[in-house]
Design an enzyme around this catalytic site. Structure first.
Site, short mmCIF file in Angstrom:
data_model
loop_
_atom_site.label_atom_id
_atom_site.label_comp_id
_atom_site.label_asym_id
_atom_site.label_seq_id
_atom_site.Cartn_x
_atom_site.Cartn_y
_atom_site.Cartn_z
N HIS A 1 0.84 -1.21 0.00
CA HIS A 1 0.00 0.00 0.00
C HIS A 1 0.87 1.25 0.00
CE1 HIS A 1 -3.32 -2.57 2.02
NE2 HIS A 1 -3.72 -2.31 0.79
N LYS B 1 -16.34 -7.01 6.26
CA LYS B 1 -15.28 -7.87 6.80
C LYS B 1 -15.09 -7.66 8.30
CE LYS B 1 -12.88 -7.18 2.45
NZ LYS B 1 -11.79 -6.38 1.87
N ARG C 1 -1.98 -6.72 -8.67
CA ARG C 1 -0.87 -7.64 -8.39
C ARG C 1 -0.87 -8.80 -9.38
NH1 ARG C 1 -3.00 -8.09 -2.41
NH2 ARG C 1 -4.80 -8.23 -3.79
N SER D 1 -3.27 -7.59 2.64
CA SER D 1 -3.66 -7.38 4.05
C SER D 1 -4.21 -8.67 4.63
CB SER D 1 -4.74 -6.30 4.14
OG SER D 1 -4.23 -5.06 3.75
O1 PNS Z 1 -8.92 -2.86 -0.21
P1 PNS Z 1 -10.14 -3.42 -0.89
O2 PNS Z 1 -10.99 -4.14 0.13
O3 PNS Z 1 -9.78 -4.28 -2.06
O4 PNS Z 1 -10.98 -2.17 -1.43
C1 PNS Z 1 -12.21 -2.36 -2.10
C2 PNS Z 1 -12.94 -1.01 -2.33
C3 PNS Z 1 -13.07 -0.26 -1.00
C4 PNS Z 1 -12.15 -0.16 -3.29
C5 PNS Z 1 -14.34 -1.32 -2.95
O5 PNS Z 1 -14.96 -2.32 -2.20
C6 PNS Z 1 -15.25 -0.11 -3.00
O6 PNS Z 1 -15.03 0.81 -3.75
N1 PNS Z 1 -16.31 -0.11 -2.15
C7 PNS Z 1 -17.23 0.99 -2.04
C8 PNS Z 1 -18.61 0.61 -2.49
C9 PNS Z 1 -18.76 0.70 -3.99
O7 PNS Z 1 -18.60 1.75 -4.59
N2 PNS Z 1 -19.04 -0.46 -4.61
C10 PNS Z 1 -19.27 -0.56 -6.02
C11 PNS Z 1 -18.02 -0.79 -6.80
S1 PNS Z 1 -18.48 -1.24 -8.39
#
Ligand code: PNS
Length: 159
Positions: free
Chosen positions: A19, A43, A92, A130
């Site tokens: 990160h 989560k 990744r 993570s």
């Molecule tokens: O670190 P992560 O858990 O891979 O991050 C995922 C994240 C936070 C980027 C994604 O879950 C997100 O944008 N969530 C917000 C809700 C949202 O907009 N969902 C629709 C995406 S199409």
């Protein structure tokens, strides 16, 4: 060229060296980079949002154009509120690409004004997540090689 406001969203539970690498690289691309922690995650978190924000602030303190914030709800709505024109996500593996591509397309449909860019994870962090760091900690291992020092200090308290 217009000022670039980028959002690097994620769960950051906990923030890893991967990160931090991405934050440093994205901060060079954008005028202002907002590292945005998702609040309403399903989560089971290791750290509270406040703890994650504290750690992210500490590890990015040397980057003057980086801001740490939290968000609820849809990322595109948050991007609209923050007038962000870029979403940054790290890739990744091919498996990441599939998930991220779907998210990028959906986000683009909902808000075409905000573009998604993918940054390849640096080779040395391409195995890091993570979720794996959390597992190592939960099983009594040492994650010192995988997280910044400020995160390692807090992980020791959890363990
Ligand atoms: O670190 P992560 O858990 O891979 O991050 C995922 C994240 C936070 C980027 C994604 O879950 C997100 O944008 N969530 C917000 C809700 C949202 O907009 N969902 C629709 C995406 S199409």
């Amino acid at each position: 060229m217009a000022s670039l406001v980028a959002i690097y969203p994620g769960s950051f539970d906990p923030p890893t060296n991967g990160h931090l690498d991405l934050i440093s690289r994205a901060a060079r691309l954008a005028n202002h980079l907002i590292v945005a922690i998702l609040r309403n995650t399903q989560k089971q978190p290791l750290f509270t949002i406040e703890e994650r924000a504290e750690m992210l602030k500490e590890i990015s303190a040397h980057l003057p154009n980086v801001e740490i914030d939290c968000f609820d709800g849809l990322l595109v709505d948050y991007a609209a509120r923050r007038k962000a024109n870029l979403i940054v996500r790290g890739i990744r593996t091919v498996a990441d690409y599939e998930v991220e591509l779907q998210m990028a397309h959906l986000n683009s449909r909902m808000r075409p004004q905000t573009e998604t860019v993918f940054l390849p994870a640096s080779a040395e962090y391409s195995f890091l997540s993570s979720r794996m760091v959390k597992e190592i900690i939960m099983l009594g291992g040492d994650a010192a090689n995988f997280v910044p020092e400020a995160v390692q200090r807090r992980l020791k308290r959890v363990n």
